[in-house]
Design a protein around this motif. Structure first.
Motif: not given
Length: 560
Positions: A464-474
């Motif tokens: 995944v695009l990890g940092m972008v996914r982190q924002w999408q999750t939070l």
């Protein structure tokens, strides 16, 4: 003596002590490349796989050595492919000279084949850009470019040379470059005195170190200053290594992914001494609420940075090393035992944490730190892996973390690692990448294998695009719009196809033996580290929040 323009380019590079150039040839720049062929014993040319790789390699060379990095490209798309690398260097104050060639003077402005006004394109992202249309002006332009790149706040300079200028002849006289002095003429005694007065009155002082301290080579003076002021020290991503990350006074990085100790303590400080930082939004949180209890002293070589993002109480304009020399000569030993104990207790009770029961990025980085004794040069791409590299590898010397801070350039780190290794052949150089970033410029593995540049590429592969996914999750209700990379790409096979040694790690017990083999290999190595898609970087300050609102996974679990 009468020389052609291409001969003048090479002679001026030799004058400036340039030993390495990164680039990619093409029609408009062929005369210069023909001359480089004749001088290949004096100037080493690294042929990259893409012009962007050349600009990033020159940047990594400059950051890791402190010397000017040089890259070359031909006209049109060759020149425009340098733009991202030039902008990266501009944002992080990296001394870089980019040399491009354009169509001949009679063809300029006529939409000729592969014609682009690259001097105009790069004007906002360079300290200066030249278009040379007369061979008589060429030597002067090149010498000015190197001087401008290194003077005051460093940065990139572009020289675009019309093709016929490289063939035309003129008289050339060698010159010995003058030593560029440190910027001291703007240091005002009154400002220094105001700063010292605030320091002496402080009950809760703190030092915040930015990239300017690295650039100025102020590590010795900074350590002395921190001990004299008796203050905790935090840094930005760009300031890593200026102050040793193993020192007792060090409390970790400040900002969005800084430590709780650093973020909370800056909110309580009554005097904050800021050394070579421009107060990026990633550092300050809500700017108007940054360090609200503190009187802020800002030391910076660039007057344009004073009061640009944060209004300060005292500013001292000048080279950080020179200013700290003055502070150290004037400041008596101070003591703040209660404040220091409070901050150190916070440091003990609020450490960085991660899951220890499975393979994670932080575990790999800690193991890398252990096996390299903290002596490696670490480059990174941009994202979660970048923050983990900042948090879990302890940098004790400047110019050992090579990363795109201001522009946040995905695809930067691999080229930068190549440049850093060329500039520091005796050092271990490791690039830490996410799989999304690796895809951007993974063709530069072919550069490393072709030139036998023994770097190590660590891919944190979470699909995944990890940092972008982190924002999408939070913050975006787990709507993972176009951030999932699960497909059929096999990074081990890709690396092997380009001639590198390659490994895959899927569990913790594989990390140490694979890293040991990679460190001993003496050739380019790619390691595909398969980690979980939903691993996150903590602590974190949410966008639009203050540093004091920093939270970690434990805080999130407590809320749910």
């Amino acid at each position: 003596m009468q020389l052609t323009g291409s001969q003048i380019v090479v002679e001026c590079l030799k004058e400036q002590g340039v030993d390495t150039v990164f680039g990619y040839p093409g029609g408009a720049i062929l005369n210069i490349y023909d001359e480089l062929y004749r001088h290949q014993d004096e100037i080493h040319h690294i042929l990259t796989s893409h012009e962007q790789g050349a600009s990033h390699a020159a940047d990594g060379y400059a950051r890791s050595t402190g010397r000017v990095g040089v890259c070359m490209a031909t006209s049109g798309p060759g020149a425009t492919n340098l733009v991202t690398g030039i902008a990266t260097a501009h944002m992080d104050s990296v001394p870089l000279v980019a040399i491009t060639c354009n169509v001949g003077v009679p063809l300029l402005g006529k939409d000729s084949f592969q014609e682009v006004d690259i001097a105009g394109v790069t004007m906002p992202i360079t300290k200066y850009s030249f278009l040379v249309k007369d061979v008589k002006d060429l030597a002067g332009a090149l010498r000015r470019a190197f001087k401008i790149a290194q003077t005051g706040r460093p940065g990139p300079v572009l020289i675009d040379i019309a093709k016929d200028v490289t063939a035309n002849k003129t008289e050339y006289k060698p010159e010995v470059p003058k030593i560029i002095p440190r910027s001291m003429e703007q240091i005002e005694a009154a400002s220094v005195e105001k700063a010292l007065k605030l320091m002496r009155k402080a009950k809760r002082p703190m030092i915040f170190v930015g990239g300017g301290a690295v650039i100025s080579g102020a590590e010795k003076e900074l350590l002395e200053f921190a001990k004299k002021l008796d203050a905790p020290v935090t840094d930005s991503l760009m300031g890593k290594g200026a102050y040793p990350g193993t020192d007792d006074n060090y409390v970790g990085m400040l900002g969005m992914h800084g430590t709780k100790t650093a973020d909370l303590s800056v909110g309580e400080a009554d005097v904050l001494v800021v050394l070579g930082s421009r107060f990026s939004d990633r550092v300050t949180g809500v700017t108007k609420n940054f360090a609200k209890k503190a009187k802020i002293i800002q030391v910076d070589v660039d007057p344009a940075e004073i009061n640009k993002n944060v209004i300060v109480d005292v500013s001292v304009i000048g080279d950080v090393k020179s200013v700290l020399d003055i502070f150290n000569s004037r400041l008596e030993q101070l003591s703040h035992p209660e404040w220091m104990e409070k901050v150190m207790e916070r440091k003990r009770t609020l450490p960085l944490t991660y899951s220890k029961d499975r393979l994670t990025g932080p575990y790999i980085i800690e193991k890398l730190y252990e096996l390299t004794n903290g002596e490696a040069i670490i480059s990174t791409e941009v994202g979660q892996h970048q923050m983990w590299a900042a948090q879990y590898y302890k940098y004790t010397r400047p110019r050992t973390l090579i990363t795109s801070g201001g522009l946040g350039t995905m695809g930067y780190g691999l080229g930068a690692a190549i440049g850093a290794k060329v500039g520091n052949p005796d050092k271990t150089v490791v690039n830490i990448a996410g799989d999304g970033c690796f895809r951007m410029n993974m063709n530069e593995i072919a550069t490393a294998t072709r030139s036998n540049i023994p770097i190590i590429e660590l891919i944190f592969n979470n699909s995944v695009l990890g940092m972008v996914r982190q924002w999408q999750t939070l913050f975006y209700g787990e709507r993972y719009s176009h951030t999932i990379l699960k497909d059929k790409v096999d990074y081990v096979k890709v690396a092997e196809a380009m001639g590198a040694r390659a490994y895959r790690i899927t569990k913790m017990e594989e990390v140490e033996p694979v890293l040991k083999e990679a460190l001993a290999a003496g050739e380019p190595v790619v390691i595909d580290c398969v980690i979980e898609s939903d691993d996150k970087v903590f602590p974190m300050v949410a966008p639009g929040k203050n540093l004091e609102d920093v939270f970690d996974e434990e805080d999130l679990n407590a809320e749910s």
